[in-house]
Scaffold this active site. Structure first.
Site, PDB file in Angstrom:
ATOM      1  N   TRP A 180       0.866  -1.188   0.000  1.00 24.00           N
ATOM      2  CA  TRP A 180       0.000   0.000   0.000  1.00 24.00           C
ATOM      3  C   TRP A 180       0.903   1.238   0.000  1.00 24.00           C
ATOM      4  CZ3 TRP A 180      -2.006   2.759   4.813  1.00 24.00           C
ATOM      5  CH2 TRP A 180      -2.980   3.713   4.472  1.00 24.00           C
ATOM      6  N   ASP A 261      -0.797  -5.588   9.436  1.00 21.69           N
ATOM      7  CA  ASP A 261      -1.779  -4.599   9.014  1.00 21.69           C
ATOM      8  C   ASP A 261      -3.021  -5.373   8.595  1.00 21.69           C
ATOM      9  OD1 ASP A 261      -3.319  -2.635   7.940  1.00 21.69           O
ATOM     10  OD2 ASP A 261      -1.849  -1.932   6.462  1.00 21.69           O
ATOM     11  N   LYS A 297     -13.375  -0.987   5.832  1.00 21.25           N
ATOM     12  CA  LYS A 297     -13.938  -1.826   4.785  1.00 21.25           C
ATOM     13  C   LYS A 297     -14.936  -2.844   5.348  1.00 21.25           C
ATOM     14  CE  LYS A 297     -10.099  -0.898   3.828  1.00 21.25           C
ATOM     15  NZ  LYS A 297      -9.274   0.287   4.041  1.00 21.25           N
TER      16      LYS A 297
HETATM   17  N1  PLA Z   1      -3.704  -0.644   5.208  1.00 24.26           N
HETATM   18  C1  PLA Z   1      -3.971  -1.089   3.974  1.00 24.26           C
HETATM   19  C2  PLA Z   1      -3.261  -2.285   3.471  1.00 24.26           C
HETATM   20  C3  PLA Z   1      -4.934  -0.420   3.195  1.00 24.26           C
HETATM   21  O1  PLA Z   1      -5.173  -0.871   1.967  1.00 24.26           O
HETATM   22  C4  PLA Z   1      -5.583   0.720   3.706  1.00 24.26           C
HETATM   23  C5  PLA Z   1      -6.589   1.472   2.881  1.00 24.26           C
HETATM   24  C6  PLA Z   1      -5.264   1.109   5.007  1.00 24.26           C
HETATM   25  C7  PLA Z   1      -4.331   0.409   5.731  1.00 24.26           C
HETATM   26  C8  PLA Z   1      -5.877   2.302   5.674  1.00 24.26           C
HETATM   27  O2  PLA Z   1      -7.213   2.260   5.811  1.00 24.26           O
HETATM   28  P1  PLA Z   1      -8.011   3.229   6.798  1.00 24.26           P
HETATM   29  O3  PLA Z   1      -7.047   4.173   7.406  1.00 24.26           O
HETATM   30  O4  PLA Z   1      -9.009   3.895   5.962  1.00 24.26           O
HETATM   31  O5  PLA Z   1      -8.591   2.294   7.795  1.00 24.26           O
HETATM   32  N2  PLA Z   1      -6.407   1.463   1.491  1.00 24.26           N
HETATM   33  C9  PLA Z   1      -7.398   2.030   0.579  1.00 24.26           C
HETATM   34  C10 PLA Z   1      -7.703   3.472   0.877  1.00 24.26           C
HETATM   35  C11 PLA Z   1      -8.703   1.256   0.678  1.00 24.26           C
HETATM   36  C12 PLA Z   1      -6.529   4.407   0.978  1.00 24.26           C
HETATM   37  O6  PLA Z   1      -5.583   4.342   0.197  1.00 24.26           O
HETATM   38  O7  PLA Z   1      -6.584   5.225   1.908  1.00 24.26           O
HETATM   39  C13 PLA Z   1      -6.836   1.864  -0.843  1.00 24.26           C
HETATM   40  O8  PLA Z   1      -7.552   2.202  -1.795  1.00 24.26           O
HETATM   41  O9  PLA Z   1      -5.721   1.334  -0.987  1.00 24.26           O
END
Ligand code: PLA
Length: 451
Positions: A180, A261, A297
């Site tokens: 991510w 995570d 989610k």
């Molecule tokens: N960790 C991972 C692996 C994630 O994909 C995301 C969110 C988070 C943490 C953080 O989520 P939160 O803080 O909203 O609880 N990833 C998303 C959204 C869904 C983003 O980038 O913020 C994504 O589209 O990758």
């Protein structure tokens, strides 16, 4: 990514953080523009803004996709960028059980809006630890888990990272390649130094297990290792249980510290327990670990920013002292967390009926995503799209890591108004039976016309 700039002796820890961060940021926010900004910041007024020369920062690689999507007037546009669940009708979904919990909260006149404790809502913390570690977890029974409510998954990672930077002897965190996009930034600003371990093999579109084991095997003893508990983002590729066990053995033998995570519990398989197996395996051996949980989610509470950080320790007295130090991290950062989202989660988790209703709604979301995988893969087969697309079915969770390159993605956005991240990731949760044919047409055109 640019190499880190060497700092003169005596540089402060803030200098170090900023320098390390600069090496992780996009090229458009280069050191040159940072220098320009500091000139601007020190300039005196004369009617000119002190920020007149500030550089325009690039949009976030994920959330910026939504910004671009919102600006597009096309009626056929589709947003497959951010991982946000949509219904078959393409609408955001508030779970029924969440609406019910909110009604209960609103109708309860005894509820007030006082500050929560620094660590958050006590019930929420206990129930969150139970959800990720399992109701019969020995760590919970022995009172050796410190849990704090944080600002969703991101806030939990950040608080955990900052705690480690202050109190752990190893400041290096290994994160998967790829991962991510926010991970390196969160941990760098928390004060850790980020390194990568091999994770994904583009040739097989599967796990680079050998590379992963080799890289963790040569990590310095005690290093922190970020692991995606399930539904790896962006690849949709998870280790098998047997591979998890080998990873666990290697990490424990080298004293590497696991930092899980867990942003998609229940979204990968539809089962909350199955998706927490990796974490529970590391708890069962009696060792220590960190787990960051998000309810964005799996409960659809994206904007409520509700999550938790749990630190599993070896003894109850250690957990107690760890919690006391977490408070010192949180208090100057945001003082204490918001009350509403955590109250919704606690209401649902502590009531058997509501909990069951949640698991049914969660499974329905996971199943819809799985059916989108099948529909997209069928649609490409029908079109005779060149290439092997079996990974669409094999990958797990919210995303398909398509293998489309940056030029192909740009083509799909320009010609078909399909919005996705430039690494070729698409959010399957944003697709519907209505939009699958359009996406399949776009992919077909991209792979046949853009080399
Ligand atoms: N960790 C991972 C692996 C994630 O994909 C995301 C969110 C988070 C943490 C953080 O989520 P939160 O803080 O909203 O609880 N990833 C998303 C959204 C869904 C983003 O980038 O913020 C994504 O589209 O990758």
């Amino acid at each position: 990514m640019r190499p880190q700039v060497p700092l003169p002796p005596g540089s402060s820890s803030t200098d170090r953080r900023l320098s390390v961060l600069a090496s992780h940021l996009d090229s458009s926010s280069s050191m040159d523009s940072q220098n320009q900004s500091s000139v601007a910041l020190s300039a005196t007024s004369n009617g000119v803004s002190a920020f007149a020369n500030i550089a325009q920062a690039p949009e976030d690689p994920i959330l910026g996709v939504t910004v671009a999507y919102n600006k597009d007037p096309s009626p056929i546009k589709v947003n497959l960028g951010v991982g946000a669940y949509r219904t078959e009708e393409g609408k955001p979904l508030v779970l029924n059980v969440v609406r019910r919990a909110e009604q209960l909260l609103i109708n309860d006149p005894s509820r007030v809006k006082e500050y929560l404790p620094i660590t958050g809502l006590a019930d929420f913390n206990k129930l969150s630890a139970k959800l990720i570690l399992g109701a019969d977890s020995p760590a919970i029974q022995e009172n050796r888990v410190a849990t704090v409510q944080c600002l969703s998954g991101t806030g939990s990672l950040r608080v955990g990272g900052e705690f480690l930077a202050r109190h752990y002897h190893q400041r290096t965190i290994y994160i998967p390649q790829p991962t991510w996009g926010n991970h390196p930034k969160v941990f760098t600003l928390a004060g850790l130094s980020v390194k990568y371990y091999r994770y994904y093999d583009p040739a097989t579109r599967g796990l680079h297990f050998h590379g992963l084991m080799e890289d963790l095997g040569s990590a310095p003893s005690g290093a922190i290792v970020l692991l995606h508990a399930c539904a790896h983002n962006p690849t949709g590729v998870d280790p098998t249980l047997d591979q998890w066990n080998q990873i666990r053995q290697l990490m424990r033998s080298k004293g590497l510290l696991p930092f899980f995570d867990s942003a998609y519990q229940g979204f990968a398989s539809g089962s909350l327990d199955a998706d927490a197996e990796s974490v529970r395996m590391f708890v069962a051996d009696g060792g220590e670990l960190f787990a960051a949980q998000s309810y964005a989610k799996n409960m659809g509470l994206y904007g409520e920013r509700v999550g938790a950080l749990s630190i599993v320790c070896k003894a109850a007295d250690v957990a107690k002292r760890v919690e006391s130090q977490l408070k010192l991290v949180i208090r100057p950062m945001y003082s204490n967390p918001p009350i509403h989202g955590a109250s919704i989660v606690a209401t649902i988790l502590k009531d058997r009926d509501m909990y069951n209703e949640w698991t049914i709604e969660l499974k329905a979301m996971a199943d819809r995503i799985i059916s989108m995988r099948k529909e997209l893969s069928d649609a490409l087969r029908v079109r005779g799209t060149p290439g092997d697309w079996s990974h669409i079915i094999k990958q797990i969770g919210m995303f398909t890591f398509t293998g489309l390159n940056q030029e192909q993605v740009a083509f799909m956005t320009k010609e078909y108004h399909i919005y996705m991240t430039s690494d070729g990731r698409i959010s399957m949760a944003g697709l519907s039976s209505r939009t699958v044919p359009h996406l399949a047409d776009a992919i077909h055109a991209a792979v046949t016309t853009v080399v």
